[in-house]
Design an enzyme around this catalytic site. Structure first.
Site, short mmCIF file in Angstrom:
data_model
loop_
_atom_site.label_atom_id
_atom_site.label_comp_id
_atom_site.label_asym_id
_atom_site.label_seq_id
_atom_site.Cartn_x
_atom_site.Cartn_y
_atom_site.Cartn_z
N ILE A 22 0.83 -1.20 0.00
CA ILE A 22 0.00 0.00 0.00
C ILE A 22 0.87 1.26 0.00
O ILE A 22 0.58 2.23 -0.70
CB ILE A 22 -0.95 -0.01 1.22
CG1 ILE A 22 -1.93 -1.19 1.12
CG2 ILE A 22 -1.70 1.31 1.34
CD1 ILE A 22 -2.75 -1.43 2.38
N ASP A 41 11.51 3.50 5.11
CA ASP A 41 11.22 2.07 5.19
C ASP A 41 12.44 1.34 5.73
O ASP A 41 13.57 1.72 5.45
CB ASP A 41 10.86 1.54 3.79
CG ASP A 41 10.08 0.23 3.83
OD1 ASP A 41 8.89 0.24 3.46
OD2 ASP A 41 10.66 -0.81 4.24
N ASP A 67 13.97 2.20 10.75
CA ASP A 67 12.80 1.62 11.41
C ASP A 67 12.00 2.76 12.06
O ASP A 67 12.60 3.70 12.61
CB ASP A 67 13.29 0.63 12.48
CG ASP A 67 12.19 -0.31 12.93
OD1 ASP A 67 11.21 0.18 13.55
OD2 ASP A 67 12.29 -1.51 12.65
N SER A 146 -7.30 -0.57 9.71
CA SER A 146 -7.67 -1.83 9.03
C SER A 146 -9.11 -2.15 9.39
O SER A 146 -9.60 -1.72 10.45
CB SER A 146 -6.77 -2.97 9.51
OG SER A 146 -7.23 -4.21 9.03
N TYR A 159 -2.79 -8.01 16.66
CA TYR A 159 -2.88 -7.13 15.48
C TYR A 159 -4.10 -6.21 15.59
O TYR A 159 -4.00 -5.00 15.39
CB TYR A 159 -2.95 -7.98 14.21
CG TYR A 159 -3.01 -7.17 12.93
CD1 TYR A 159 -1.87 -6.53 12.44
CD2 TYR A 159 -4.19 -7.05 12.20
CE1 TYR A 159 -1.91 -5.78 11.26
CE2 TYR A 159 -4.24 -6.32 11.03
CZ TYR A 159 -3.10 -5.68 10.55
OH TYR A 159 -3.14 -4.94 9.39
N LYS A 163 -4.31 -2.10 15.77
CA LYS A 163 -5.00 -1.30 14.76
C LYS A 163 -6.13 -0.48 15.37
O LYS A 163 -6.42 0.64 14.92
CB LYS A 163 -5.50 -2.21 13.64
CG LYS A 163 -4.38 -2.72 12.74
CD LYS A 163 -3.72 -1.55 12.02
CE LYS A 163 -2.54 -1.95 11.19
NZ LYS A 163 -1.94 -0.80 10.47
N THR A 191 -8.94 -6.65 2.80
CA THR A 191 -7.79 -7.40 2.30
C THR A 191 -7.30 -6.82 0.97
O THR A 191 -8.08 -6.63 0.04
CB THR A 191 -8.16 -8.88 2.09
OG1 THR A 191 -8.61 -9.41 3.34
CG2 THR A 191 -6.96 -9.68 1.61
N VAL A 192 -6.01 -6.54 0.94
CA VAL A 192 -5.38 -5.98 -0.26
C VAL A 192 -4.48 -7.05 -0.86
O VAL A 192 -3.71 -7.70 -0.15
CB VAL A 192 -4.54 -4.73 0.11
CG1 VAL A 192 -3.85 -4.17 -1.11
CG2 VAL A 192 -5.42 -3.69 0.78
N1 LIG Z 1 -2.48 -5.79 2.96
C1 LIG Z 1 -3.65 -5.80 3.56
O1 LIG Z 1 -4.53 -6.63 3.27
C2 LIG Z 1 -3.96 -4.76 4.61
C3 LIG Z 1 -5.28 -4.65 5.07
C4 LIG Z 1 -5.58 -3.70 6.03
C5 LIG Z 1 -4.57 -2.87 6.52
N2 LIG Z 1 -3.31 -3.01 6.07
C6 LIG Z 1 -2.30 -2.11 6.61
O2 LIG Z 1 -1.70 -1.40 5.54
C7 LIG Z 1 -0.35 -1.06 5.89
C8 LIG Z 1 0.58 -1.52 4.79
O3 LIG Z 1 0.41 -2.94 4.65
P1 LIG Z 1 0.90 -3.71 3.35
O4 LIG Z 1 0.04 -4.89 3.25
O5 LIG Z 1 1.03 -2.77 2.23
O6 LIG Z 1 2.34 -4.22 3.86
P2 LIG Z 1 3.63 -4.66 3.07
O7 LIG Z 1 4.22 -5.76 3.90
O8 LIG Z 1 3.37 -4.90 1.64
O9 LIG Z 1 4.56 -3.38 3.21
C9 LIG Z 1 4.90 -2.90 4.47
C10 LIG Z 1 6.15 -2.06 4.34
O10 LIG Z 1 6.42 -1.49 5.63
C11 LIG Z 1 7.79 -1.67 5.93
N3 LIG Z 1 7.92 -1.74 7.39
C12 LIG Z 1 7.38 -2.69 8.20
N4 LIG Z 1 7.70 -2.42 9.48
C13 LIG Z 1 8.48 -1.30 9.46
C14 LIG Z 1 9.13 -0.56 10.47
N5 LIG Z 1 9.07 -0.95 11.75
N6 LIG Z 1 9.81 0.55 10.12
C15 LIG Z 1 9.89 0.93 8.81
N7 LIG Z 1 9.29 0.25 7.80
C16 LIG Z 1 8.60 -0.86 8.14
C17 LIG Z 1 8.19 -2.97 5.25
O11 LIG Z 1 9.58 -3.05 5.03
C18 LIG Z 1 7.38 -2.89 3.95
O12 LIG Z 1 8.09 -2.26 2.92
C19 LIG Z 1 -0.11 -1.70 7.26
O13 LIG Z 1 -0.34 -0.71 8.24
C20 LIG Z 1 -1.16 -2.79 7.33
O14 LIG Z 1 -1.49 -3.10 8.66
C21 LIG Z 1 -2.97 -3.93 5.11
#
Ligand SMILES: NC(=O)c1ccc[n+]([C@@H]2O[C@H](COP(=O)([O-])OP(=O)(O)OC[C@H]3O[C@@H](n4cnc5c(N)ncnc54)[C@H](O)[C@@H]3O)[C@@H](O)[C@H]2O)c1
Length: 262
Positions: A22, A41, A67, A146, A159, A163, A191-192
């Protein structure tokens, strides 16, 4: 791109977790609308690939590796944005801790869930707010919550609690920062379909995307009968950041294909 393609011209944004999923889609959307974006990141490898790709398209993207829980690294990331960029006035907090455990969760698991999702998010937000130009009246923050923030899910206690805290953070920060003209909102994606979800469905459930979306217990839980693409989350985030959302603060916008409606 639509007629809003230069909504963010001259602006600078910071996107945590912008290397993948995302966050990368948000960066793509903002860059495509004229924004300069600092991706913050912890993954140098994914960050480099993403930034290189966006630069190839002629966009202004900068990678800062660190981080979100590392206060010094966060401060350095804001300080190292290219000197000819305006100070960041847009922030998207995407990075999160993905820890799925129930009531037996250990203190270490709790810290892994809460440290990035809440403490890291608050550190980045604090650094962003402290770096805003005086009298900035057009700053905006979007946090990623989320659907899990709103519901109970088996084995998801850590989790979902983290959230749900994002929703509380968003409301309180909106109240506190409103006098400075800073808007704070969140989105709650369903869900993405990103790389991690594709791998999970393939390796753990033995399902490809069409099969997972056709399953009543997966895609069937969404009124629209499918998962989202990252760009479908990025578009409403861009809206909430933009001046078109100038009277919106303190809200959570479900971007969930109708999941929470029933
Ligand atoms: N994918 C889904 O279905 C979904 C659904 C609802 C919410 N979300 C939320 O969307 C957000 C992004 O999720 P995504 O699915 O795109 O994840 P992803 O795993 O594709 O990407 C997450 C990115 O965050 C970085 N990251 C993780 N922890 C970190 C930290 N402590 N410091 C710096 N960088 C960090 C990772 O390196 C990665 O590049 C999150 O907050 C997740 O909870 C995702």
């Amino acid at each position: 791109m639509t007629s809003s393609s230069s909504r963010f011209a001259g602006r600078t944004a910071v996107v945590t977790g912008g290397a993948q999923g995302i966050g990368a889609a948000v960066t793509e959307r903002l860059c495509g609308e004229g924004c300069r974006v600092v991706i913050y990141d912890k993954s140098a490898d994914h960050g480099r690939i993403t930034v290189d790709e966006f630069r190839r398209r002629g966009w202004q993207a900068h990678l800062a590796v660190g981080d979100v829980t590392d206060q010094a690294a966060v401060a350095a990331a804001f300080a190292e944005a290219p000197g000819d960029w305006s100070p960041p006035t847009l922030l998207v907090n995407c990075a999160a801790g993905f820890v799925f455990a129930g009531v037996e969760a250990t203190p270490a698991q709790w810290r892994s869930a809460l440290d990035p999702t809440i403490i890291g998010l608050s550190l980045v937000t604090q650094t962003f707010v402290n770096g805003l130009p005086p009298h900035e009246a057009d700053a905006a923050i979007v946090n990623i919550a989320s659907i899990s923030a709103h519901i109970a899910q088996e084995g998801y206690l850590t989790y979902n609690t983290s959230k749900a805290a994002v929703l509380g953070f968003t409301r309180c920060a909106a109240q506190e920062l409103a006098p400075r003209g800073i808007r704070v909102n969140s989105v709650s994606p369903g869900t993405v379909w990103n790389a991690n979800n594709a791998r999970y469905h393939r390796e753990v459930l033995g399902l490809d995307r069409p099969a997972a979306e056709a399953a009543p217990e997966h895609g069937g839980k969404f009124l629209l009968g499918r998962f989202a693409d990252p760009a479908e989350i990025a578009a409403p985030i861009a809206f909430l950041l933009s001046s078109e959302a100038s009277f919106i603060t303190g809200v959570d916008l479900p971007v969930d294909g109708g999941y929470l409606a029933v």
